[in-house]
Design a protein around this motif. Structure first.
Motif, PDB file in Angstrom:
ATOM      1  N   SER A 124      92.447 -10.540 -19.188  1.00 13.99           N
ATOM      2  CA  SER A 124      93.456 -11.341 -18.475  1.00 13.99           C
ATOM      3  C   SER A 124      93.944 -12.484 -19.353  1.00 13.99           C
ATOM      4  O   SER A 124      93.152 -13.251 -19.905  1.00 13.99           O
ATOM      5  CB  SER A 124      92.865 -11.897 -17.177  1.00 13.99           C
ATOM      6  OG  SER A 124      92.429 -10.858 -16.329  1.00 13.99           O
ATOM      7  N   GLN A 125      95.262 -12.589 -19.468  1.00 13.52           N
ATOM      8  CA  GLN A 125      95.875 -13.640 -20.281  1.00 13.52           C
ATOM      9  C   GLN A 125      96.612 -14.679 -19.448  1.00 13.52           C
ATOM     10  O   GLN A 125      96.742 -15.833 -19.861  1.00 13.52           O
ATOM     11  CB  GLN A 125      96.840 -13.021 -21.294  1.00 13.52           C
ATOM     12  CG  GLN A 125      96.161 -12.166 -22.338  1.00 13.52           C
ATOM     13  CD  GLN A 125      95.197 -12.962 -23.197  1.00 13.52           C
ATOM     14  OE1 GLN A 125      95.511 -14.059 -23.661  1.00 13.52           O
ATOM     15  NE2 GLN A 125      93.993 -12.430 -23.397  1.00 13.52           N
ATOM     16  N   LEU A 126      97.113 -14.282 -18.277  1.00 12.84           N
ATOM     17  CA  LEU A 126      97.826 -15.196 -17.386  1.00 12.84           C
ATOM     18  C   LEU A 126      97.011 -15.346 -16.111  1.00 12.84           C
ATOM     19  O   LEU A 126      96.683 -14.358 -15.452  1.00 12.84           O
ATOM     20  CB  LEU A 126      99.216 -14.645 -17.059  1.00 12.84           C
ATOM     21  CG  LEU A 126     100.019 -15.410 -15.998  1.00 12.84           C
ATOM     22  CD1 LEU A 126     100.281 -16.850 -16.441  1.00 12.84           C
ATOM     23  CD2 LEU A 126     101.331 -14.682 -15.707  1.00 12.84           C
ATOM     24  N   ILE A 127      96.671 -16.576 -15.756  1.00  9.98           N
ATOM     25  CA  ILE A 127      95.836 -16.857 -14.594  1.00  9.98           C
ATOM     26  C   ILE A 127      96.667 -17.661 -13.601  1.00  9.98           C
ATOM     27  O   ILE A 127      97.087 -18.786 -13.913  1.00  9.98           O
ATOM     28  CB  ILE A 127      94.581 -17.676 -14.974  1.00  9.98           C
ATOM     29  CG1 ILE A 127      94.002 -17.220 -16.326  1.00  9.98           C
ATOM     30  CG2 ILE A 127      93.576 -17.627 -13.844  1.00  9.98           C
ATOM     31  CD1 ILE A 127      93.576 -15.784 -16.393  1.00  9.98           C
ATOM     32  N   VAL A 128      96.923 -17.101 -12.429  1.00 10.71           N
ATOM     33  CA  VAL A 128      97.730 -17.767 -11.403  1.00 10.71           C
ATOM     34  C   VAL A 128      96.803 -18.202 -10.270  1.00 10.71           C
ATOM     35  O   VAL A 128      96.203 -17.356  -9.591  1.00 10.71           O
ATOM     36  CB  VAL A 128      98.844 -16.847 -10.874  1.00 10.71           C
ATOM     37  CG1 VAL A 128      99.709 -17.592  -9.854  1.00 10.71           C
ATOM     38  CG2 VAL A 128      99.706 -16.338 -12.031  1.00 10.71           C
ATOM     39  N   LEU A 129      96.678 -19.508 -10.081  1.00 14.43           N
ATOM     40  CA  LEU A 129      95.741 -20.069  -9.124  1.00 14.43           C
ATOM     41  C   LEU A 129      96.461 -20.728  -7.955  1.00 14.43           C
ATOM     42  O   LEU A 129      97.428 -21.477  -8.155  1.00 14.43           O
ATOM     43  CB  LEU A 129      94.856 -21.123  -9.804  1.00 14.43           C
ATOM     44  CG  LEU A 129      94.059 -20.682 -11.027  1.00 14.43           C
ATOM     45  CD1 LEU A 129      93.290 -21.863 -11.596  1.00 14.43           C
ATOM     46  CD2 LEU A 129      93.109 -19.546 -10.663  1.00 14.43           C
ATOM     47  N   LEU A 132      89.520 -22.281 -19.289  1.00 13.71           N
ATOM     48  CA  LEU A 132      90.405 -21.124 -19.462  1.00 13.71           C
ATOM     49  C   LEU A 132      91.484 -21.425 -20.490  1.00 13.71           C
ATOM     50  O   LEU A 132      91.790 -20.594 -21.356  1.00 13.71           O
ATOM     51  CB  LEU A 132      91.025 -20.744 -18.116  1.00 13.71           C
ATOM     52  CG  LEU A 132      90.066 -20.111 -17.104  1.00 13.71           C
ATOM     53  CD1 LEU A 132      90.677 -20.115 -15.711  1.00 13.71           C
ATOM     54  CD2 LEU A 132      89.703 -18.691 -17.519  1.00 13.71           C
ATOM     55  N   GLN A 133      92.066 -22.607 -20.409  1.00 16.85           N
ATOM     56  CA  GLN A 133      93.131 -22.958 -21.350  1.00 16.85           C
ATOM     57  C   GLN A 133      92.582 -23.146 -22.764  1.00 16.85           C
ATOM     58  O   GLN A 133      93.240 -22.754 -23.738  1.00 16.85           O
ATOM     59  CB  GLN A 133      93.857 -24.216 -20.868  1.00 16.85           C
ATOM     60  CG  GLN A 133      94.629 -23.962 -19.586  1.00 16.85           C
ATOM     61  CD  GLN A 133      95.464 -25.146 -19.128  1.00 16.85           C
ATOM     62  OE1 GLN A 133      96.642 -24.992 -18.822  1.00 16.85           O
ATOM     63  NE2 GLN A 133      94.878 -26.320 -19.074  1.00 16.85           N
ATOM     64  N   ALA A 134      91.385 -23.699 -22.871  1.00 19.54           N
ATOM     65  CA  ALA A 134      90.780 -23.857 -24.192  1.00 19.54           C
ATOM     66  C   ALA A 134      90.500 -22.508 -24.849  1.00 19.54           C
ATOM     67  O   ALA A 134      90.478 -22.406 -26.081  1.00 19.54           O
ATOM     68  CB  ALA A 134      89.485 -24.663 -24.071  1.00 19.54           C
ATOM     69  N   ALA A 135      90.311 -21.482 -24.013  1.00 17.53           N
ATOM     70  CA  ALA A 135      90.066 -20.125 -24.523  1.00 17.53           C
ATOM     71  C   ALA A 135      91.367 -19.357 -24.773  1.00 17.53           C
ATOM     72  O   ALA A 135      91.339 -18.162 -25.043  1.00 17.53           O
ATOM     73  CB  ALA A 135      89.189 -19.360 -23.546  1.00 17.53           C
ATOM     74  N   GLY A 136      92.493 -20.034 -24.644  1.00 21.91           N
ATOM     75  CA  GLY A 136      93.772 -19.412 -24.943  1.00 21.91           C
ATOM     76  C   GLY A 136      94.468 -18.742 -23.777  1.00 21.91           C
ATOM     77  O   GLY A 136      95.497 -18.083 -23.956  1.00 21.91           O
ATOM     78  N   ARG A 137      93.928 -18.887 -22.571  1.00 26.95           N
ATOM     79  CA  ARG A 137      94.570 -18.308 -21.396  1.00 26.95           C
ATOM     80  C   ARG A 137      95.638 -19.273 -20.872  1.00 26.95           C
ATOM     81  O   ARG A 137      95.487 -20.500 -20.989  1.00 26.95           O
ATOM     82  CB  ARG A 137      93.555 -18.024 -20.293  1.00 26.95           C
ATOM     83  CG  ARG A 137      92.271 -17.362 -20.784  1.00 26.95           C
ATOM     84  CD  ARG A 137      92.490 -15.992 -21.405  1.00 26.95           C
ATOM     85  NE  ARG A 137      91.264 -15.474 -21.981  1.00 26.95           N
ATOM     86  CZ  ARG A 137      90.354 -14.772 -21.310  1.00 26.95           C
ATOM     87  NH1 ARG A 137      90.522 -14.517 -20.022  1.00 26.95           N
ATOM     88  NH2 ARG A 137      89.265 -14.342 -21.925  1.00 26.95           N
ATOM     89  N   PRO A 173      85.977 -18.568 -14.770  1.00 26.35           N
ATOM     90  CA  PRO A 173      85.875 -18.389 -16.218  1.00 26.35           C
ATOM     91  C   PRO A 173      84.831 -17.353 -16.643  1.00 26.35           C
ATOM     92  O   PRO A 173      85.080 -16.550 -17.541  1.00 26.35           O
ATOM     93  CB  PRO A 173      85.510 -19.797 -16.711  1.00 26.35           C
ATOM     94  CG  PRO A 173      86.130 -20.708 -15.712  1.00 26.35           C
ATOM     95  CD  PRO A 173      85.926 -20.002 -14.392  1.00 26.35           C
ATOM     96  N   ALA A 174      83.684 -17.349 -15.966  1.00 28.98           N
ATOM     97  CA  ALA A 174      82.659 -16.359 -16.320  1.00 28.98           C
ATOM     98  C   ALA A 174      83.136 -14.947 -16.036  1.00 28.98           C
ATOM     99  O   ALA A 174      82.902 -14.025 -16.828  1.00 28.98           O
ATOM    100  CB  ALA A 174      81.370 -16.651 -15.554  1.00 28.98           C
ATOM    101  N   LEU A 175      83.830 -14.761 -14.910  1.00 24.35           N
ATOM    102  CA  LEU A 175      84.373 -13.435 -14.584  1.00 24.35           C
ATOM    103  C   LEU A 175      85.339 -12.966 -15.670  1.00 24.35           C
ATOM    104  O   LEU A 175      85.382 -11.774 -16.007  1.00 24.35           O
ATOM    105  CB  LEU A 175      85.077 -13.481 -13.228  1.00 24.35           C
ATOM    106  CG  LEU A 175      85.837 -12.216 -12.829  1.00 24.35           C
ATOM    107  CD1 LEU A 175      84.882 -11.039 -12.633  1.00 24.35           C
ATOM    108  CD2 LEU A 175      86.646 -12.461 -11.546  1.00 24.35           C
ATOM    109  N   LEU A 176      86.113 -13.902 -16.210  1.00 21.04           N
ATOM    110  CA  LEU A 176      87.133 -13.552 -17.205  1.00 21.04           C
ATOM    111  C   LEU A 176      86.619 -13.642 -18.633  1.00 21.04           C
ATOM    112  O   LEU A 176      87.405 -13.603 -19.582  1.00 21.04           O
ATOM    113  CB  LEU A 176      88.352 -14.468 -17.015  1.00 21.04           C
ATOM    114  CG  LEU A 176      88.999 -14.419 -15.623  1.00 21.04           C
ATOM    115  CD1 LEU A 176      90.250 -15.297 -15.597  1.00 21.04           C
ATOM    116  CD2 LEU A 176      89.342 -12.986 -15.209  1.00 21.04           C
ATOM    117  N   GLY A 177      85.296 -13.749 -18.785  1.00 19.13           N
ATOM    118  CA  GLY A 177      84.701 -13.727 -20.117  1.00 19.13           C
ATOM    119  C   GLY A 177      84.781 -15.029 -20.854  1.00 19.13           C
ATOM    120  O   GLY A 177      84.639 -15.066 -22.087  1.00 19.13           O
ATOM    121  N   VAL A 178      85.022 -16.123 -20.128  1.00 17.08           N
ATOM    122  CA  VAL A 178      85.068 -17.453 -20.751  1.00 17.08           C
ATOM    123  C   VAL A 178      83.846 -18.220 -20.268  1.00 17.08           C
ATOM    124  O   VAL A 178      83.713 -18.499 -19.084  1.00 17.08           O
ATOM    125  CB  VAL A 178      86.351 -18.201 -20.344  1.00 17.08           C
ATOM    126  CG1 VAL A 178      86.335 -19.625 -20.898  1.00 17.08           C
ATOM    127  CG2 VAL A 178      87.574 -17.445 -20.838  1.00 17.08           C
TER     128      VAL A 178
END
Length: 258
Positions: free
Chosen positions: A35-40, A135-140, A252-257
């Motif tokens: 996942s690259q775009l996260i909509v919250l 998430l943003q620090a990881a490039g998402r 973040p953990a779910l998305l590998g961050v």
């Protein structure tokens, strides 16, 4: 509580997705880590508002002559609870019928909610800001969305000091006027950010059935319900949640961050 019956034909089941598969990944199950775009969502997902929606609804209902404690009030409040996450003007159109009455109710609601926000009645969900920053620090790319009007969304962002937290915030008006359960805000986030080349690399997180419906209709591969807001696990899963988390802090953990 299940979503509005009018939406049932659009809830994907376990054997079908409305999303068009990537040509190179038509048979592969999407990995959440892609996942690259996260909509919250905001209220109930990243923002704890302590039931302010219902308090503001009471103000709007009285403004339209609906007395607290009446059967009419109880019926309308039940609908508000069932449709948490939907664009508020759409809710009021259903409740009060004609457009003029709906707009009066919506104005009263937004004013009351804004005053409650200004009174310090909101706070971040524990770990929400840290999750967004991780998430943003990881490039998402992270986008915040809401069913409120822009003036109310801005009041929330100002109260939390989140004006510059993410590159884009969206309300229904930013997506042509249609809020959840339509996919428009999620797809607008994709078009406005250009964060990914596929809807399969979108993750959506929210606390309501309508958040889940919106994410599934947009084709997101991750549609995560959180248990910090309006709806419970059964409601989120019945609306198509791919995952149910205790809170957005677990995303973040779910998305590998990590």
């Amino acid at each position: 509580m299940t979503p509005d019956p009018r939406d049932r034909d659009l809830i994907p089941d376990s054997h079908h997705s409305d999303a068009a598969p990537d040509s190179q990944h038509s048979d592969a199950a999407p990995d959440p880590r892609d996942s690259q775009l996260i909509v919250l969502d905001m209220a109930g997902t990243t923002v704890a508002d302590g039931g302010l929606v219902e308090q503001a609804f009471d103000v709007a209902a009285r403004h339209l002559g609906v007395e607290p404690g009446s059967a009419d009030h109880a019926e309308k409040l039940a609908y508000v609870r069932a449709t948490m996450g939907e664009s508020k003007i759409s809710v009021f159109r259903h409740l009060f019928g004609d457009e003029a009455a709906a707009r009066r109710a919506n104005t009263a609601f937004e004013t009351a909610y804004g005053e409650l926000v200004d009174g310090g009645r909101i706070a971040p969900v524990p770990g929400a800001r840290e999750a967004i920053e991780a998430l943003q620090a990881a490039g998402r790319t992270v986008v915040l969305s809401t069913g409120f009007a822009r003036v109310t969304q801005d009041a929330l962002l100002d109260a939390l000091g989140w004006q510059d937290l993410v590159p884009l915030t969206l309300c229904p008006a930013d997506a042509g006027g249609r809020g959840r359960p339509y996919p428009d805000m999620v797809l607008t986030a994709l078009l406005r950010t250009g964060a990914t080349d596929s809807v399969r690399r979108i993750a959506v997180a929210g606390d309501t059935s309508y958040d889940m419906l919106s994410g599934r209709r947009a084709g997101a591969s991750v549609v995560a319900g959180v248990l910090t807001g309006a709806h419970d696990r059964a409601q989120l899963e019945s609306a198509g949640a791919t995952h149910v988390l205790g809170s957005v802090a677990e995303l973040p953990a779910l998305l590998g961050v990590v």
